[in-house]
Design an enzyme around this catalytic site. Structure first.
Site, PDB file in Angstrom:
ATOM      1  N   SER A 135       0.843  -1.189   0.000  1.00 46.45           N
ATOM      2  CA  SER A 135       0.000   0.000   0.000  1.00 46.45           C
ATOM      3  C   SER A 135       0.886   1.249   0.000  1.00 46.45           C
ATOM      4  O   SER A 135       1.751   1.388   0.862  1.00 46.45           O
ATOM      5  CB  SER A 135      -0.874  -0.034   1.255  1.00 46.45           C
ATOM      6  OG  SER A 135      -1.651   1.123   1.311  1.00 46.45           O
TER       7      SER A 135
ATOM      8  N   CYS B 117      -7.269   1.450  12.715  1.00 47.25           N
ATOM      9  CA  CYS B 117      -8.610   0.904  12.501  1.00 47.25           C
ATOM     10  C   CYS B 117      -9.298   0.566  13.817  1.00 47.25           C
ATOM     11  O   CYS B 117     -10.462   0.843  14.000  1.00 47.25           O
ATOM     12  CB  CYS B 117      -8.550  -0.372  11.661  1.00 47.25           C
ATOM     13  SG  CYS B 117      -7.531  -0.211  10.237  1.00 47.25           S
TER      14      CYS B 117
END
Ligand SMILES: Cc1ncc(COP(=O)(O)O)c(C=O)c1O
Length: 377
Positions: A196, A320
Site C-alpha cells: 500500500s 482501525c
C-alpha cells in the site's frame, strides 16, 4: 509537530504530490483510449509498473494496480477462493481486518478457515501450519509484519513448507513490510503479495497486488478489462505514477542510512525501559519501525490525547481499531492481559523522523509520566 504514527499512514512527500499534480494536468487521456493522449497516459502508467517491478525484482507482468492494501488483500483471498475448488484456507489470528473480515466472509460462504495461533512474541508456529494443511487447502495467507506490535512472521520458512504443496496459493500481506520487501525481495514461493503506497510516503487509496505469473485468481471487479482483466476500472495514472516514484524515493532514503529507523527504535526501547510502570509489548525481534508499549493504569487513548496536546502524534495499536474501542486482537492472541492491552500505544517511525524529534518526545513523556504517577498514587 512530531509525527510518530507512520504505520497508520505516512505523509506524502512534496515530490510525490508534485508528480500527481503534473500527471493530472498534462496527461489528460484515458490510458485505454486509442488516440495519442491515451497512448501517452498508457506509456506513463506502464513505465510506473516497470519501475515498481524493477524495485521489487519481479516481472512487470506480475504487478497490478489496486486501490490499496485492503483491495489487494481481498483480491488475493477472494480471487483464490473463487478460482479454486477446495474449501479450506489457513491464516493467522493476528491479521489486519482486511484479511480477517474477508476470512469471516468466506466462512459464511461455506469455507473452513484455520486461524493459526501465535506465541508470546506474536509469531506463528511452523509446526502448527504443517498440521493445518490438508487435501482441501487452497490458500495460506500470512502477514509479513504485524501492524499492532511489529512481529515479523517467518515468511521464508512458510515458503519452504509450501514448496511441498505447489497447488496451494501463498499470499502475504506486506503492507507493513515495505522495508523488508525492498531489502530482501519477494520470496520465490510467494504467489500473491499486497503493498500500500500510503505506508511509504506515497498517495492514499493506491496499492499494488503482486501476482506471480502463471498463478490464476478470479477478478473481483468486472468491467472494461483493465489490468489484464483482473481489475477493471480506469486506472488513476497520477496516483500510480506517484506510487512508483514514492517507492523509488523510499528505497533511496533507506539506502542512505539503512539502520536509521533501527537506531531510533533501539533508543526508544532503552528509554522506555527506564520507567518502572512502562511495559514494552513489541517483541525484542520486532520490525524496527513499530514500538508498542503500555503505561499501566493509563488507557491508550488518554496517552494518545495527552501527547497530541504537545503536538506529538502516535496511536493506540492500530488506526482501525482505535475508533472501535475493542480489545486489540494481536495483543490478546499474544496473551497480553487486558489491563495492559487497553493501555497499549504504538509509536511508528519512518526514515524521515529525526533523533531530535525522539529527544523531544522523551522530554515530554518524562513530564507526562510524572503527572500520571501522581494521579495513579
Ligand atoms: C497490515 C496491514 N494490512 C492492510 C492494511 C490496509 O491497507 P490500506 O489502508 O491501504 O487499505 C493495513 C493498513 O493499516 C495494514 O497495516
Amino acid at each position: 509537530m512530531i509525527y510518530f504514527d507512520n504505520s497508520a499512514t505516512t505523509p506524502m512527500l512534496k515530490e510525490v504530490i508534485q508528480t500527481i499534480q503534473k500527471v493530472q494536468e498534462h496527461y489528460i487521456g484515458n490510458p485505454s483510449s486509442l488516440h495519442d493522449l491515451g497512448v501517452q497516459a498508457r506509456q506513463l502508467l506502464e513505465k510506473a509498473r516497470e519501475q515498481i517491478a524493477n524495485l521489487l525484482h519481479v516481472t512487470t507482468e506480475s504487478i497490478y494496480f489496486t486501490s490499496g492494501g485492503t483491495e489487494s488483500n481481498n483480491a488475493a483471498i477472494l480471487g483464490t477462493a473463487f478460482e479454486k475448488r477446495g474449501k479450506h484456507v489457513i491464516t493467522t489470528q493476528i491479521e489486519h481486518p482486511s484479511v480477517t473480515k474477508t476470512m469471516h466472509f468466506l466462512e459464511k460462504m461455506g469455507y473452513t478457515v484455520t486461524y493459526l495461533p501465535v506465541n508470546a512474541q506474536g509469531i506463528v508456529s511452523i509446526e502448527a501450519l504443517k498440521a493445518a494443511i490438508h487435501s482441501d487447502t487452497i490458500l495460506v495467507s500470512v502477514m509479513w509484519v504485524n501492524n499492532e506490535v511489529g512481529s515479523i512472521q517467518p515468511i521464508q520458512a512458510i515458503a519452504e513448507v509450501l514448496q511441498e504443496y505447489p497447488h496451494i496459493h501463498f499470499h502475504v500481506d506486506a503492507v507493513q513490510a515495505v522495508d523488508d520487501v525492498l531489502k530482501q525481495g519477494i520470496p520465490k514461493r510467494v504467489d500473491l503479495l499486497s503493498l500500500s503506497a500510503h505506508k511509504y510516503h506515497g498517495p492514499r487509496a493506491t496499492g499494488i497486488l503482486y501476482k506471480k505469473e502463471g498463478r490464476r485468481i478470479q477478478p473481483l471487479l468486472h468491467g472494461g478489462g483493465q489490468e489484464k482483466g483482473l481489475r477493471s476500472g480506469t486506472e488513476h495514472v497520477g496516483n500510480n505514477v506517484a506510487m512508483a516514484k514514492a517507492l523509488r524515493l523510499y528505497r533511496e532514503k533507506q539506502q542512505q542510512d539503512v539502520t536509521h529507523v533501527d537506531k531510533l527504535s533501539q533508543r526508544l526501547r532503552a528509554f522506555l525501559k527506564t520507567f518502572e510502570s512502562v511495559h514494552v509489548l513489541s517483541p525484542d525481534n520486532a520490525t524496527h519501525h513499530i514500538v508498542t508499549f503500555a503505561l499501566s493504569g493509563v488507557r491508550g487513548e488518554v496517552m494518545v490525547h495527552a501527547l497530541e496536546k504537545e503536538k506529538i502524534y502516535i496511536s493506540t495499536t492500530s488506526a482501525c481499531s482505535s475508533k472501535i474501542n475493542k480489545a486489540h486482537h494481536t495483543l490478546s492472541a499474544m496473551n497480553i492481559p487486558t489491563e495492559l492491552s487497553t493501555c497499549a500505544v504504538r509509536v511508528s517511525f519512518s526514515y524521515y523522523n529525526t533523533l531530535e524529534e525522539l529527544q523531544h518526545f522523551e522530554k515530554v513523556f518524562t513530564a507526562l509520566y510524572a503527572q500520571f504517577s501522581k494521579i495513579m498514587k
